[in-house]
Design an enzyme around this catalytic site. Sequence first.
Site, short mmCIF file in Angstrom:
data_model
loop_
_atom_site.label_atom_id
_atom_site.label_comp_id
_atom_site.label_asym_id
_atom_site.label_seq_id
_atom_site.Cartn_x
_atom_site.Cartn_y
_atom_site.Cartn_z
N ASN A 10 -0.66 -4.44 -4.98
CA ASN A 10 0.70 -6.04 -5.60
C ASN A 10 -0.29 -7.44 -5.72
O ASN A 10 -0.27 -8.07 -4.34
CB ASN A 10 1.80 -6.15 -4.72
CG ASN A 10 2.93 -6.92 -5.38
OD1 ASN A 10 3.20 -7.57 -6.11
ND2 ASN A 10 3.57 -7.01 -4.47
N LYS A 12 0.40 -9.87 -6.20
CA LYS A 12 0.95 -11.21 -6.54
C LYS A 12 0.64 -12.47 -7.91
O LYS A 12 -0.19 -11.47 -8.49
CB LYS A 12 1.42 -12.15 -4.90
CG LYS A 12 1.88 -11.16 -4.45
CD LYS A 12 2.41 -10.97 -2.63
CE LYS A 12 2.70 -9.70 -2.13
NZ LYS A 12 3.21 -10.40 -0.33
N HIS A 97 11.49 -6.20 -4.39
CA HIS A 97 10.37 -6.38 -3.19
C HIS A 97 10.93 -7.89 -3.00
O HIS A 97 11.96 -8.67 -3.65
CB HIS A 97 9.27 -6.96 -4.13
CG HIS A 97 8.06 -7.20 -3.94
ND1 HIS A 97 7.93 -8.68 -2.64
CD2 HIS A 97 7.02 -7.31 -3.17
CE1 HIS A 97 6.80 -8.52 -1.74
NE2 HIS A 97 6.44 -7.62 -2.18
N GLU A 99 10.16 -11.15 -1.55
CA GLU A 99 9.88 -11.96 -2.53
C GLU A 99 10.89 -12.27 -3.54
O GLU A 99 11.25 -13.74 -3.82
CB GLU A 99 8.67 -12.56 -2.63
CG GLU A 99 7.54 -12.41 -1.24
CD GLU A 99 6.21 -11.62 -1.55
OE1 GLU A 99 5.67 -11.48 -2.68
OE2 GLU A 99 5.15 -11.54 -0.81
N GLU A 169 9.33 -1.95 2.98
CA GLU A 169 8.84 -2.91 3.64
C GLU A 169 9.53 -3.98 4.29
O GLU A 169 9.95 -4.85 3.94
CB GLU A 169 8.65 -4.30 1.80
CG GLU A 169 7.38 -3.16 1.28
CD GLU A 169 6.74 -3.92 0.41
OE1 GLU A 169 5.62 -3.78 0.54
OE2 GLU A 169 7.06 -4.44 -0.19
N GLY A 175 3.14 -10.08 4.39
CA GLY A 175 1.89 -11.46 4.63
C GLY A 175 1.45 -12.15 6.11
O GLY A 175 1.38 -12.71 6.15
N SER A 215 1.56 -5.98 5.69
CA SER A 215 0.38 -6.09 6.57
C SER A 215 -0.47 -4.45 6.56
O SER A 215 -0.83 -4.01 7.44
CB SER A 215 0.33 -6.77 7.69
OG SER A 215 0.25 -7.74 7.59
N GLY A 236 -0.34 -5.48 -0.15
CA GLY A 236 -0.35 -6.99 -0.63
C GLY A 236 -2.43 -7.82 -0.46
O GLY A 236 -2.93 -7.01 -0.82
C1 PEP Z 1 4.07 -6.76 -0.22
O1 PEP Z 1 3.96 -7.66 -0.82
O2 PEP Z 1 4.40 -5.62 -0.87
C2 PEP Z 1 3.38 -6.53 0.78
C3 PEP Z 1 3.08 -5.10 1.25
O3 PEP Z 1 2.46 -7.59 0.87
P1 PEP Z 1 0.68 -7.62 2.57
O4 PEP Z 1 -0.15 -5.96 2.64
O5 PEP Z 1 -0.22 -8.92 2.06
O6 PEP Z 1 2.01 -8.13 3.65
#
Ligand code: PEP
Length: 252
Positions: A10, A12, A97, A99, A169, A175, A215, A236
């Site tokens: 993803n 973003k 998600h 966000e 998640e 992030g 992460s 991400g």
């Molecule tokens: C995400 O936004 O779905 C995500 C897992 O981000 P990150 O890997 O940066 O934590």
Amino acid sequence: MSRQKIVAGNWKMNKSLQEAKTLVEMILNQVNDFDEVIKIIIPPFPYLDSINSQLSKKENFFLGAQNCHTNANGAFTGEISANMLSSVGCKFVLVGHSERRQYFKEKDADFVSKIKEALKYNIQPIFCVGETIYERKTDNHFKLITEQLTAVLTQFTLIEFSKFILAYEPVWAIGTGETATAQQAQEMHAYIRSVVADIYDSNIANDVSILYGGSCNAQNAQELFKCKDVDGGLIGGAALNADDFSKIIFSF
Ligand code: PEP
């Protein structure tokens, strides 16, 4: 659909078109025909068509979108429909998600409408759930995940649900550089399967692919993917770098 190994990136709101094309080219060169894993690239909307041309010659590389609207077309300035996504080759769409929940105040009813719309156009939803640090620290994480799943899944038949991919998640890991331990991920993924079994049945619970996101990176992916109930990752930050993303794909 039976359980599959999946790595989805993803992106973003990152990258220019030229950077996006270069990143895809590098990933394709590095990963090439590693067919055991389904790879999904989820770039920003303006790049979908172009990236679809890059991916379409490859087996097991698919295009995904970060969002879709609840309607097929009409006077919704600035929005993108599943109908449009399908016309540029999207096979997957992210829904729920954190966000979207946090910044755009999207709610369960929105997720249901978006998924219904996606399914009409043969786009598979990657439905995301996850608790905040407050819910985990107050021991409410299982309750919250049950609520998030139940509110949406109960609106779909078993046949419809067979098209779903789920993603766990934890919001505190997205992030932040802080990853759930393999034990925490396994515990929650197994729990998610039990909720799915309660809503539908144990066969479909066993068949659904559940991705971990938060992460996940080239260093920790292997340990996470070893877990019995973790079928892959929703990535991400690490999806923006070809070396890291490729290493994650090779982590199974
Ligand atoms: C995400 O936004 O779905 C995500 C897992 O981000 P990150 O890997 O940066 O934590």
